[in-house]
Design a protein around this motif. Structure first.
Motif, PDB file in Angstrom:
ATOM      1  N   THR A   4       0.817  -1.141  -0.005  1.00 55.82           N
ATOM      2  CA  THR A   4       0.204  -0.066   0.108  1.00 55.82           C
ATOM      3  C   THR A   4       0.341   0.945  -0.599  1.00 55.82           C
ATOM      4  N   THR A  43     -13.299  -6.345  -4.114  1.00 60.30           N
ATOM      5  CA  THR A  43     -12.119  -5.783  -4.684  1.00 60.30           C
ATOM      6  C   THR A  43     -11.919  -6.647  -6.359  1.00 60.30           C
ATOM      7  N   LEU A  48     -10.179  -2.190  -6.949  1.00 58.61           N
ATOM      8  CA  LEU A  48      -9.794  -1.067  -5.504  1.00 58.61           C
ATOM      9  C   LEU A  48     -10.477   0.711  -5.303  1.00 58.61           C
ATOM     10  N   ILE A  78      -5.673  -4.117   3.051  1.00 61.77           N
ATOM     11  CA  ILE A  78      -5.331  -3.712   2.077  1.00 61.77           C
ATOM     12  C   ILE A  78      -3.864  -4.973   1.689  1.00 61.77           C
ATOM     13  N   TRP A 122      -7.125  -5.959  -9.181  1.00 58.71           N
ATOM     14  CA  TRP A 122      -6.627  -4.813  -8.092  1.00 58.71           C
ATOM     15  C   TRP A 122      -5.311  -4.458  -7.350  1.00 58.71           C
TER      16      TRP A 122
END
Length: 256
Positions: A4, A43, A48, A78, A122
């Motif tokens: 992330t 997702t 996302l 995430i 994603w």
């Protein structure tokens, strides 16, 4: 594995969260595992940008503040999702060490990483950063090192070889995902798209002298084939690795 862009607020807490049993039931009646499953399903289906703590809370049937009691925030969620996806790379498939020699094993890794990456588009939207190693990543890493163990590589070379194979496959999967999106959004086939833009490009480039790229471009004559490109790049890399193994140990670049 992608990470992330905004790092979790507390990396040490994230380590504990990643390694906590995902089946432990909280007072709300939900588990970390069920939260991560709902987030991945959402997702995978919507991308996302659709992922919010409130959407996930609604999907698992708890108030959003209750969800925050299980997972501190979206960044941490995430990370949990990425680790779960990584750990499922070989679910329902042979593991790399069981498919033949080292070359077959690496080819199997490349194909699974490609297919798995296309199944979870994603994940390519998450920029890389420092990895926080969870059980999914660690267990998959162990499986993927197996074809390289004992074939004559230094330990660092084993990691670099695996990283190179995964990078080729991940890049091809990212390309395939974006190509599929372009085809879907434009509602044009590759041939229809080239028929539309080709004459304009030819006009714009009429004063350019590009003899080599023109020849190659005419040979390609398509939007590209990610899987074919992956196979070609992997073949070249594995051919080089085979020669490296035949010659025996050699100094690594920058090791002097």
């Amino acid at each position: 594995m992608p990470r992330t862009a905004r790092p979790p607020r507390d990396p040490l807490a994230l380590v504990g969260l990643l390694w906590e049993p995902s089946t432990r039931v909280g007072r709300s009646g939900v588990t970390i595992g069920s939260i991560v499953t709902a987030a991945i399903e959402l997702t995978d289906a919507e991308g996302l940008s659709a992922l919010t703590m409130r959407r996930v809370a609604d999907d698992v049937g708890v108030p959003v503040m209750t969800l925050y009691g299980h997972v501190p925030g979206k960044a941490e969620l995430i990370e949990l999702m990425l680790d779960r996806v990584a750990g499922a790379t070989y679910a329902g498939h042979d593991v790399p060490g069981d498919v033949g020699d080292w070359r077959a094993g690496l080819e199997h890794i490349a194909q699974r990483v490609f297919d798995h990456g296309c199944a979870h588009p994603w994940a390519h939207e998450v920029p890389p950063a420092r990895p926080v190693l969870g059980p999914g990543v660690c267990r998959t890493y162990e499986l993927e090192l197996a074809p390289l163990d004992g074939i004559g590589l230094e330990l660092l070379e084993m990691d670099e070889t695996l990283t190179a194979v995964r990078s080729l496959a991940t890049s091809a999967a990212r390309w395939q995902v974006t190509l599929d999106a372009a085809r879907r959004d434009s509602q044009l086939t590759d041939l229809e798209w080239w028929e539309l833009v080709g004459p304009r490009i030819a006009q714009a480039m009429r004063d350019e002298h590009l003899p080599i790229s023109s020849k190659v471009g005419q040979a390609v004559a398509s939007a590209g084939d990610p899987q074919r490109t992956l196979a070609a790049g992997l073949r070249l890399m594995l051919d080089g690795l085979e020669r490296r193994l035949d010659l025996g140990p050699s100094p690594l670049p920058g090791s002097a």
